[in-house]
Design a protein around this motif. Structure first.
Motif, PDB file in Angstrom:
ATOM      1  N   THR A 688      12.855  75.173  62.263  1.00  0.00           N
ATOM      2  CA  THR A 688      13.665  74.390  61.339  1.00  0.00           C
ATOM      3  C   THR A 688      12.833  73.294  60.681  1.00  0.00           C
ATOM      4  O   THR A 688      12.199  72.484  61.367  1.00  0.00           O
ATOM      5  N   VAL A 689      12.849  73.279  59.335  1.00  0.00           N
ATOM      6  CA  VAL A 689      12.107  72.266  58.584  1.00  0.00           C
ATOM      7  C   VAL A 689      13.103  71.364  57.876  1.00  0.00           C
ATOM      8  O   VAL A 689      14.005  71.856  57.178  1.00  0.00           O
ATOM      9  N   PRO A 690      12.999  70.042  58.036  1.00  0.00           N
ATOM     10  CA  PRO A 690      13.943  69.129  57.374  1.00  0.00           C
ATOM     11  C   PRO A 690      13.869  69.258  55.853  1.00  0.00           C
ATOM     12  O   PRO A 690      12.841  69.640  55.294  1.00  0.00           O
ATOM     13  N   GLU A 691      14.944  68.897  55.195  1.00  0.00           N
ATOM     14  CA  GLU A 691      14.993  69.001  53.742  1.00  0.00           C
ATOM     15  C   GLU A 691      14.241  67.870  53.057  1.00  0.00           C
ATOM     16  O   GLU A 691      13.562  68.075  52.058  1.00  0.00           O
ATOM     17  N   GLY A 692      14.351  66.663  53.537  1.00  0.00           N
ATOM     18  CA  GLY A 692      13.727  65.521  52.884  1.00  0.00           C
ATOM     19  C   GLY A 692      12.299  65.293  53.358  1.00  0.00           C
ATOM     20  O   GLY A 692      11.792  65.987  54.241  1.00  0.00           O
ATOM     21  N   PRO A 693      11.623  64.291  52.777  1.00  0.00           N
ATOM     22  CA  PRO A 693      10.247  63.971  53.193  1.00  0.00           C
ATOM     23  C   PRO A 693      10.204  63.395  54.608  1.00  0.00           C
ATOM     24  O   PRO A 693      11.111  62.670  55.031  1.00  0.00           O
ATOM     25  N   VAL A 694       9.168  63.746  55.339  1.00  0.00           N
ATOM     26  CA  VAL A 694       8.976  63.272  56.709  1.00  0.00           C
ATOM     27  C   VAL A 694       7.502  62.924  56.895  1.00  0.00           C
ATOM     28  O   VAL A 694       6.651  63.279  56.074  1.00  0.00           O
ATOM     29  N   THR A 695       7.225  62.227  57.972  1.00  0.00           N
ATOM     30  CA  THR A 695       5.849  62.127  58.468  1.00  0.00           C
ATOM     31  C   THR A 695       5.727  63.138  59.598  1.00  0.00           C
ATOM     32  O   THR A 695       6.393  62.998  60.631  1.00  0.00           O
ATOM     33  N   TYR A 696       4.922  64.168  59.368  1.00  0.00           N
ATOM     34  CA  TYR A 696       4.797  65.243  60.349  1.00  0.00           C
ATOM     35  C   TYR A 696       3.443  65.111  61.054  1.00  0.00           C
ATOM     36  O   TYR A 696       2.394  64.954  60.410  1.00  0.00           O
ATOM     37  N   ILE A 697       3.456  65.181  62.379  1.00  0.00           N
ATOM     38  CA  ILE A 697       2.224  65.181  63.170  1.00  0.00           C
ATOM     39  C   ILE A 697       2.269  66.403  64.078  1.00  0.00           C
ATOM     40  O   ILE A 697       3.182  66.550  64.897  1.00  0.00           O
ATOM     41  N   GLY A 698       1.291  67.294  63.927  1.00  0.00           N
ATOM     42  CA  GLY A 698       1.272  68.516  64.717  1.00  0.00           C
ATOM     43  C   GLY A 698      -0.075  69.194  64.656  1.00  0.00           C
ATOM     44  O   GLY A 698      -1.001  68.733  63.980  1.00  0.00           O
ATOM     45  N   LEU A 699      -0.202  70.297  65.383  1.00  0.00           N
ATOM     46  CA  LEU A 699      -1.467  71.024  65.402  1.00  0.00           C
ATOM     47  C   LEU A 699      -1.704  71.765  64.092  1.00  0.00           C
ATOM     48  O   LEU A 699      -2.841  71.861  63.620  1.00  0.00           O
ATOM     49  N   GLU A 700      -0.653  72.327  63.501  1.00  0.00           N
ATOM     50  CA  GLU A 700      -0.759  73.051  62.241  1.00  0.00           C
ATOM     51  C   GLU A 700       0.389  72.620  61.333  1.00  0.00           C
ATOM     52  O   GLU A 700       1.461  72.231  61.800  1.00  0.00           O
ATOM     53  N   ARG A 701       0.167  72.709  60.031  1.00  0.00           N
ATOM     54  CA  ARG A 701       1.201  72.339  59.059  1.00  0.00           C
ATOM     55  C   ARG A 701       2.251  73.440  58.966  1.00  0.00           C
ATOM     56  O   ARG A 701       1.920  74.600  58.721  1.00  0.00           O
ATOM     57  N   PRO A 702       3.540  73.117  59.144  1.00  0.00           N
ATOM     58  CA  PRO A 702       4.582  74.134  58.973  1.00  0.00           C
ATOM     59  C   PRO A 702       4.766  74.471  57.491  1.00  0.00           C
ATOM     60  O   PRO A 702       4.456  73.664  56.608  1.00  0.00           O
ATOM     61  N   GLU A 703       5.277  75.649  57.230  1.00  0.00           N
ATOM     62  CA  GLU A 703       5.627  76.003  55.865  1.00  0.00           C
ATOM     63  C   GLU A 703       6.943  75.341  55.488  1.00  0.00           C
ATOM     64  O   GLU A 703       7.814  75.124  56.329  1.00  0.00           O
ATOM     65  N   GLY A 704       7.069  75.013  54.199  1.00  0.00           N
ATOM     66  CA  GLY A 704       8.348  74.533  53.678  1.00  0.00           C
ATOM     67  C   GLY A 704       8.594  73.050  53.780  1.00  0.00           C
ATOM     68  O   GLY A 704       9.696  72.593  53.477  1.00  0.00           O
ATOM     69  N   LEU A 705       7.591  72.248  54.200  1.00  0.00           N
ATOM     70  CA  LEU A 705       7.809  70.806  54.243  1.00  0.00           C
ATOM     71  C   LEU A 705       8.010  70.259  52.829  1.00  0.00           C
ATOM     72  O   LEU A 705       7.457  70.767  51.853  1.00  0.00           O
ATOM     73  N   HIS A 706       8.798  69.212  52.728  1.00  0.00           N
ATOM     74  CA  HIS A 706       9.018  68.561  51.446  1.00  0.00           C
ATOM     75  C   HIS A 706       7.666  68.113  50.876  1.00  0.00           C
ATOM     76  O   HIS A 706       6.814  67.604  51.608  1.00  0.00           O
ATOM     77  N   PRO A 707       7.444  68.281  49.573  1.00  0.00           N
ATOM     78  CA  PRO A 707       6.132  67.944  48.996  1.00  0.00           C
ATOM     79  C   PRO A 707       5.735  66.475  49.134  1.00  0.00           C
ATOM     80  O   PRO A 707       4.553  66.141  49.059  1.00  0.00           O
ATOM     81  N   ASP A 708       6.698  65.592  49.339  1.00  0.00           N
ATOM     82  CA  ASP A 708       6.387  64.172  49.504  1.00  0.00           C
ATOM     83  C   ASP A 708       6.142  63.791  50.962  1.00  0.00           C
ATOM     84  O   ASP A 708       5.973  62.613  51.279  1.00  0.00           O
ATOM     85  N   SER A 709       6.098  64.782  51.848  1.00  0.00           N
ATOM     86  CA  SER A 709       5.864  64.505  53.264  1.00  0.00           C
ATOM     87  C   SER A 709       4.416  64.103  53.496  1.00  0.00           C
ATOM     88  O   SER A 709       3.494  64.554  52.795  1.00  0.00           O
TER      89      SER A 709
END
Length: 723
Positions: A688-709
């Protein structure tokens, strides 16, 4: 050149710069490209696949060819991995049986028989004298024909390549990230920064370049482009001179300065003159590197340029002809006089040095009043200390809570490790806790407070990358001290090396340790089979490249720790061979396939240390029976030749124990401070990927993140370190 620069972006960011090509019908070629990537454990993101599908077929094919070459090298699939035993891991004989088989073949060989009998008459069996030992007895094609195809598994690694911006923008972003890093870069990243600086030094610049080695590399490019130099200490000029001579900008290794042209000499002398004219006290910095400054003065000829007298003062201090009381000498005098208050007061003018000396000052204090003065000085100075130093001291204080006398590990810049007992007196718990609270407060103040924080649970136990030198270049590599889960039934190590000039023999081994770090058993060329494991066979030379493997069934391993290691038995060191790297794969119990299958590779790292024994990581069985890996990136000195696992088991055990039992500050620690009381924190479930911008910290970038994340992954994990 463009392809090489695009490859650099892919390696660092896992983004493919958006190809600039006419539109066309590239859908079929794009799907074929995606399928080819899958065979080496990569895939195109949906956005990237859509972008390529709208390009011409020729453009997609060209992009695919270059990208495949890049990702194959990233995972170690750019070379041919053969094995001595063609059916490995099946049909590996017992060691003695194999040696006797080689001996029988040698006695049946007319050319080898006499030499072998002579040696046997002396009571010696020289394995290298046996024609069938240590050299491949079949071709790579023979091995591939004898092995089954890999059956795909849901557990195979998939690394997603995302769509980037155009090449120029990607290169600028990467340059700004590397040049402005708050932590030192590794050698490979410094080399990439040099490439990027030559292209970007006159364009947009980071707000600050806090790491001095980075500044030297950027100054080298700026000097070549005729731009102004970024200098504020005399040591900045020395580092720049080292860079211009192809030397070590960290100043840890001596540099032989080359002849410098007049324009370069004038620029360096003018820079030195300006720094000292603005602050004559900076002449004291010369003492730290007197010998390099003396050698540099012989190249710059300052006497030929009387218009820059302050530059001449630098070399007069280096030669001992002019006094410039050093900060360290003043501090040493106060410590000799047991004036802890005075030492703490002096050190407030050099906050970084104050924090590095905190342990010594607290242990040297005569009573609580002096310790209070030290703690107060540290609290006042904390806002002026770099984030990296604050975090390093915070980690140090946490580990000082342990009982003294436990093993203490030291690691130099080249990854060389050694252990000694901790003979320091303990720090008073109350003073230590006050400092930890103050550090947490200051670190929290510097961290951003995002509205929404999305965390990959797998990243929480990753150690903070306080130095790029604590991480080897490669794929899936984490900083020293990081912990990650190992989900698989079969664990397979591999090493590859290719000698440059002389015969070189690397030996892949694995030491199995009990919970108390005593030896259970090992796998090596002297022990081809052990409980749960098989060795692929000893290769003793690598003019065309050679590989060795160890395969382990984790449910059959008796010990608590598995310590893979690469021993240099003969020949060139890790930094002298043409190429060398280590990695590991995970497979399901019934999953077949060839010895090397890129889709199953979880980690591949370059071997670049100065020791003769490499310790990339250690695997540990937890109390619940599951396995996890802890990253070491260490090298032991070893001996000049004939390093063997059975000879270094004691030293390896000590180093492993010291690092396993040391607790590192992790991403989870920083995330906890970052979250505070106002941030919404979610753990990513992998889907599940949130709809709005987030600060994401992880090993790999998920697909579908908001472009302003804001996205932080392994490639830019250093961005979590506050300035």
């Amino acid at each position: 050149m463009a392809h090489r620069l695009a490859s650099l972006v892919i390696r660092h960011t896992h983004r493919l710069p958006s190809p600039q090509s006419p539109t066309g019908e590239g859908a079929v070629a794009a799907r074929q490209f995606d399928a080819a990537l899958t065979s080496v454990g990569f895939k195109l993101s949906a956005e990237l696949l859509e972008r390529l599908s709208g390009l011409s077929e020729a453009a997609v094919v060209d992009t695919a060819r270059q990208t495949l070459a890049t990702v194959r090298e990233m995972v170690g699939d750019h070379v041919r991995h053969n094995v001595y035993f063609i059916d490995f891991p099946a049909n590996v004989p017992d060691t003695e049986e194999f040696w006797m088989r080689c001996l029988a073949q040698a006695l049946g060989d007319e050319q080898a028989r006499e030499n072998v009998l002579t040696r046997l008459g002396r009571g010696v069996l020289d394995l290298l004298s046996l024609p069938a030992y240590g050299r491949y007895q079949h071709t790579y094609e023979d091995m591939r024909a004898a092995q089954d195809e890999l059956v795909a598994s849901a557990g195979d690694r998939i690394t997603v390549l995302h769509l980037g911006r155009d090449l120029d923008d990607e290169l600028t972003d990467l340059y700004l990230a590397l040049a402005g890093s708050t932590t030192p870069l590794g050698e490979d990243d410094l080399r990439d920064l040099r490439t990027l600086a030559g292209r970007c030094a006159t364009g947009p610049q980071p707000q600050a370049i806090p790491v001095r080695e980075n500044r030297a590399v950027v100054n080298e490019a700026r000097l070549g482009a005729g731009a102004g130099l970024l200098l504020d200490t005399v040591t900045d000029v020395l580092r720049l001179a080292c860079a211009l001579s192809g030397g070590d900008v960290t100043l840890k290794e001596p540099t032989r300065f080359t002849a410098l042209g007049r324009p370069v000499r004038r620029a360096l002398l003018a820079g030195l003159d300006a720094v000292v004219a603005a602050n004559p006290a900076k002449l004291a910095d010369v003492h730290t590197h007197r010998e390099p400054f003396k050698r540099l003065g012989e190249r710059l000829h300052p006497h030929e340029y009387p218009r820059w007298p302050h530059a001449a003062d630098v070399f007069a201090v280096a030669r001992g002809e002019q006094r410039a009381p050093s900060f360290d000498s003043r501090l040493e005098k106060l410590l000799d006089e047991a004036d802890i208050r005075g030492a703490a007061k002096l050190l407030t003018s050099a906050p970084g040095k104050l924090f590095r000396a905190l342990d010594l000052l607290l242990r040297s204090a005569a009573g609580q009043e002096e310790r209070d003065a030290v703690v107060a000085a540290a609290v006042r100075s904390a806002p002026d200390v770099s984030g990296r130093v604050l975090l390093s001291v915070r980690e140090h204080l946490h580990n000082r809570a342990r009982e003294s006398g436990e093993p203490r590990i030291f690691v130099n810049l080249r990854g060389r490790a050694w252990v000694s007992p901790d003979a320091r007196a303990p720090l008073p718990a109350a003073d230590r806790d006050r400092l930890i609270t103050a550090l947490d407060t200051e670190i929290r103040r510097r961290l951003p407070t995002p509205d929404r924080l999305l965390l990959d649970p797998d990243v929480l136990d990753v150690a903070l990358p306080l130095s790029g030198r604590a991480t080897a270049p490669g794929l899936g590599v984490l900083p020293r001290g990081s912990v990650c889960a190992v989900d698989g039934e079969r664990l397979r190590f591999f090493v590859y090396w290719k000698e440059s000039e002389e015969r070189t023999d690397y030996d892949l081994s694995a030491l199995l340790l009990h919970a108390d770090y005593s030896t259970d058993s090992w796998l090596s060329y002297t022990s081809l089979t052990a409980v749960g494991g098989r060795h692929s066979g000893d290769i003793t030379e690598a003019p065309e490249g050679a590989s060795e493997f160890i395969d382990l069934s984790l449910d059959r391993v008796r010990g608590t720790f598995i310590v893979p290691q690469v021993n240099i038995y003969a020949g060139e060191g890790f930094e002298e061979v043409e190429e060398s790297f280590f990695g590991y794969m995970l497979r399901d119990g019934a999953q077949k396939g060839r010895p090397f299958e890129p889709r199953t590779v979880r980690m591949k790292s370059e071997l670049r240390g100065t020791g003769r024994v490499a310790l990339p990581l250690v695997f540990q069985r937890t109390e619940k029976g599951r396995w996890r890996a802890k990253w070491l990136h260490l090298y032991l000195r070893g001996i000049s030749s004939a390093n063997r696992v059975e000879e270094n088991q004691v030293s390896v055990s000590k180093v492993v124990r010291a690092l396993v039992e040391r607790e590192q500050l992790t991403v989870g620690y920083l995330a906890g401070l970052m979250a505070g009381d106002t941030t919404s924190v979610d753990l990513w479930d992998g889907e599940t990927v949130p709809e709005g911008p987030v600060t994401y910290i992880g090993l790999e970038r998920p697909e579908g993140l908001h472009p302003d994340s804001r996205v932080i992954t392994c490639g830019n994990l250093r961005d979590v370190i506050p300035a």
